[in-house]
Design an enzyme around this catalytic site. Sequence first.
Site, short mmCIF file in Angstrom:
data_model
loop_
_atom_site.label_atom_id
_atom_site.label_comp_id
_atom_site.label_asym_id
_atom_site.label_seq_id
_atom_site.Cartn_x
_atom_site.Cartn_y
_atom_site.Cartn_z
N ASP A 49 3.82 0.69 -0.47
CA ASP A 49 2.94 -0.45 -0.24
C ASP A 49 1.52 0.04 0.00
O ASP A 49 1.13 1.09 -0.51
CB ASP A 49 3.46 -1.27 0.95
CG ASP A 49 3.21 -2.76 0.78
OD1 ASP A 49 2.05 -3.17 0.96
OD2 ASP A 49 4.16 -3.50 0.49
N HIS A 98 -1.16 -5.49 4.34
CA HIS A 98 0.09 -5.92 3.70
C HIS A 98 1.27 -5.02 4.06
O HIS A 98 2.35 -5.49 4.44
CB HIS A 98 -0.15 -5.93 2.19
CG HIS A 98 0.94 -6.51 1.38
ND1 HIS A 98 1.89 -5.74 0.76
CD2 HIS A 98 1.23 -7.78 1.05
CE1 HIS A 98 2.72 -6.51 0.08
NE2 HIS A 98 2.33 -7.75 0.24
N SER A 125 6.65 -10.96 -1.21
CA SER A 125 6.40 -9.71 -0.50
C SER A 125 7.12 -9.69 0.84
O SER A 125 7.47 -8.62 1.34
CB SER A 125 4.90 -9.53 -0.25
OG SER A 125 4.23 -9.11 -1.39
#
Length: 1313
Positions: free
Chosen positions: A90, A318, A508
């Site tokens: 990620d 994220h 996600s």
Amino acid sequence: MWRRCMVARCVAYVQMNCHNGKFSEPVRFAMFGCADESVCGVGGGGGCGEGAGGEFPSWGLMPKRETGAAAFTSMYPSSDGRGTIIAVLDSGVDPAVTGLQRTSTGEIKVIERFDCSGCGDVDTSTTCEVVDGCITGLTGRKLQLPTAWENPKGVWRIGVVHPYILYPPKLKERVQEHRKEFLWDPKHKLALADATREVVDLDNLSRAARPKMSLIESTDDKLFREDTESRLEALMTLEKKFNDVGPSYDCVLFNDGEVWRACVDTSEVGDLSKGVFLGEYSKTHEHKHLTDVDLMTISINVHNNGNILEIVGMCSSHGTHVASIASAYFPDEPEKNGIAPGAQVISLGIGDGRLGSMETGTALVRACIKVMELSKERKIDVINMSYGEHAHWSDSGRIGDLMNEVINKYGVVWVVSAGNHGPALSTVGAPPDIAQTNMIGVGAYVSPMMMIAAYSMRAKLKGTAYSWSSRGPCIDGAMGVSICAPGGAITCVPNFTLRGTQLMNGTSMSAPHVAGAISTLISGLKENNISYSPYSIKRALENSATYIPDVEPFAQGCGLLNVEKAYKLLCEYCEVPERDVRFSVTCGKNNHKGIYFRRGFLDKSREVNCFIEPFFATDFKNPEGLDANFKKINFNLKIVLVCDADWVKAPEYLDLMNVTRSFPVQISPEGLPPGVHCTSIKAYDIKCVAKGPVFQIPITMVQPQPLSVDSSGGPHLSVLSYKFTPGTIQRHFVLVPEHATWAVLKLSSPEKRGRFMIHCVQLIPRMSCKSCEFQKVVPVNPTSDVVLPFQVKGGYILEVAIAKYWAGIETMLLNYSIEFHGIRPDTNSVVIHGAEGLHCVRLRMLRRADCLPQVALKYTTQTIRPTESKVGPLTDRDVIPPSRQIYEMINTYNFCVVKATEITPNIPILSDTLYESEFESQLWMLFDSNKQYITSGDAYPSKYTLKVEKGDYVLKLSVRHERKELLEKLNDTPLLVSHKLPQCLTLDAYSSNALAFTGKKLLGANMPPGVIFPVYFGPLPSDKIGKNVTVGQYMSGHVTFAKDELGKKVDLYNIKYILPELPKKTSNGSATKDKEKNKSDEYAEALKDLKVNWLSKLEGETAQKLYDELLKEYPDHMGTHTAFMQSLDSTTDLRKLPSPNQTVEVSKATCEKIISIADKVIEGIDQEKMLSYYGMKIDSRTDAAKIKTQQEKLRGYLLDAYTKRGVALCKMHLSSDTSNEDIMDKIKQTVIDILKFTELTDSKVIHFSLWHSVVMEQWGRAIKYLNKIAEDHPTSDVEDRLIKVYTALDWQHVATFATSALPQKFPNAYRLF
């Protein structure tokens, strides 16, 4: 970058405006409320208290009950992920946040941390010596070494890092705002106020004194005024163009005998004891915030024997949010725990901060390599990857092959997010849509409890799929979405966000939920010594998933994750023969992974051959796999094939062994209504049906809906008063008429208002779903209709998906219609060569329409070949285990931008492919002429349009592959650089060849359907093309043919206009031509010019000898004198520019010699005659052009002489300890003389102007002149002089910022890839 997290692009927004990539509905965080959680009868149960003031429904913030994850860890407390490792591919994970510090067993949570992108790499190949306990860093600072540091070998490596490259965009903005507020504004505002006051005082003084003085201001007064105003102007410009490129931190790297250690000098004064001091993260697990302002958690790794220091940060929040969903642990607040609080995490950053967190091939390959390498030391159980792009095809691709290798050889379960590109079908991206179906693709589900707690909705609706969650099947028929899971959570984000937690939603968030659940399953399996494989895990999840009745299979796959049932299947059927086997399913002649018909009307049966081949898992520790041979020999399954659709006919049985087996499947669409129909052929082991299918063959068939004909004879479709409940999706599939080129969708509501997602998609072979789509979120209300035009391609099925947004609680009626229009050219893109004269495009109408061709050329594109190409092996960091060396090709391109504009670099042969590319990486970096890094780009050129100033630029392209010979084929690959034109250019259109010559342009035509209408485009006038046209250069833009306003907006076609050679210039026939010179005269003149040119480059006696020789031969040639003065002292040498308080060392004899020669030039030119000439308004003489050239040449000699004379006088003045009034008078007179012919900012005299400003200590003028010089020659010498002038003015804040920027603006080397 399709990062599959809705909030990853825009924090704190729920609803995606798909048309412009932004979100429009703000998240309202829960404040109070409750939920009677039943999850619509699926998943784990459990409820909350009712009524105001009751217990907050915290389980809806980090949803775990819906999938049974909470119940599973409650039933099996020791199966909470302990003993397992999750690799998070990620944007990077923050190990400093509360929930990611320790596991439930007290172990370190984040055990490895790497930035695979190379964004944080620092070149530390430079070593230095210690002098008096200090070393000199690359910024030039003296760095004091703490005495406590141990360095047995005494080797100190140095580098420099620019922290802004480590920052996500919002953090960079926050730090810039902080620095401006506290380090810039206080002092700058005071300086600005003082400068303004001085200008006002000067104006007041001038007005008061003007009646008593001459109306004509003296030169000294003018210059004094100019200096005062220039200081104010400089300060205002600095404020207006304030651009904080950030600090530059020295890095020191050494080995203490056990581990590598690095210090980042964040003090910026060389006090390393106050810097960030860290050891290698893999060995020490040390991490710190870079500064107290940014709170960016960094750690370090070292590569290539110390030549590369890798500083690991995060390119967005994220990755931390994803890791927290999977495994966060809060010992005192268990409701905040992630799914697997006992699991450990390996953070592998694949997002590249240089690209705004976009993943790159380099990062993905390095992440795969790192998983392979780390697997030698410890078992990596699960990979979570909430990243991806849309691929044009999935049957090949270098990166996909490596991903499958990780699964097949290293036994890692790989979980990926399906994407946020719904609601249309076939919007799943890559991965999971790669060559093999090994990955677990996860869709996004929202439960009633999440609606109440996380989204603060007024009403609790049934659990459903999010409207934006990508839908299957893949473009080659594979399922794409294996299962679904909760797609939102409020959990940890990095400290640099200045938030503890945050709501994010998207697939996600669904993927780490599943990854965490798999971690708990594996934890339990390991504890009980139960065998498994990535294939058995995936089958168990799919076969145990809870199917949600009201959610379409394209969104949920096999259903909602059910952890308890999956564990039961894995335990009960752990010894089945197919446990370590994956089944390759290929269908039809194109070897698709499923059966997918979407090409036209299906009115007869089709037969498709399906091929099934078992593949056995291999162990990287035993690459020969000899122990698996007997498993292959003994493998045999008696399969029963089952399908619940009566329009599918397949064999009932299949005897499967270790060989490819095939069988025919008949699809009989007769009698099926319009719409999409899906089913699957499920293959059960006849000996044990209860364990579920061992493989499936997904089947999807689209039957288009017939179109009606409206009153004008055009095709259309309309629906009245269709009832939309929350989350309803109405799909229409229509075969677009052959000559249609755009469609118009109209929506209206008779009573209520609501929000709808509109998604219109056509699938074109070997192109992604994004290649031909329209996507937008629109509000619909009773007061006005919504009209949405979009482009279509005739002959392909169009899906029109109209979805009521999942969070809209109202039920409403909607009227909508779709109508098709078309003016179809005989080519999809128009290419015109300027030498053609006329270019014909033939149009055909779908219905009667007005035609008005219009061309807009917006860009000019250069074709540039590389000036250098190198191919070589990379370091140990880029070796695929066990020994597959990756090579890198670096091409260097040079180009010039003549005027500030927008440019778009593009490598066409590599563009628009990533996962499907045969090369594993393509990345370019752009630098200016001083090696200053400007920006980067990758395979998607449309994302990287940037504004640049005029100047020379260098672009370096990196392409990687393990086969050197493939890279060598690209060593001459051209680069295209598109420059935006100052204004659009147009081409004239004509209705016939004859009219093109008579000049009657086409101003419009009304044409009936079916008629072919030719349009002729004329050439671009030569005066519009510009100068310096290069080979292969072309202009580009778009052409429209419709007069209709809606059609003009969307029905656009690319156009390229290839530029021909410019016409030759012809001399004016009326001008007097010089008589033809004989060869001897030409030789003599060329020899003179050559000698004069070399004279300016020579020094000492050689120059004097040549000067004397030229004087004898050409006594009246002024260029000889100016060239010799240049050889004596180059006034244009930027290294010799003056600065405040500078000690000028100069030879008085040399200065006097220059003055003497300059006087000869000045005296030899009739200045009165020259002034008379320039005083004329119009020169009507027949030889005016020749006279102008002569006068300009003489004027150049004169100004050059004044400049060199003035500089020499200034140097003599500054080198003298005492003031010399005679020299000052001569300097002043030189200024007066120059002003007769030009301004002091003229490039011909600006160097003298600078020297004069230093002599007069007029630093405002000095700044103006230095900035002017820097426009054409941006060098460190000019910047250094500016800093000294700022210091002289006591603008210390400006000097500090400028000094800090020097290492970035003028680096010693190009940045590393």
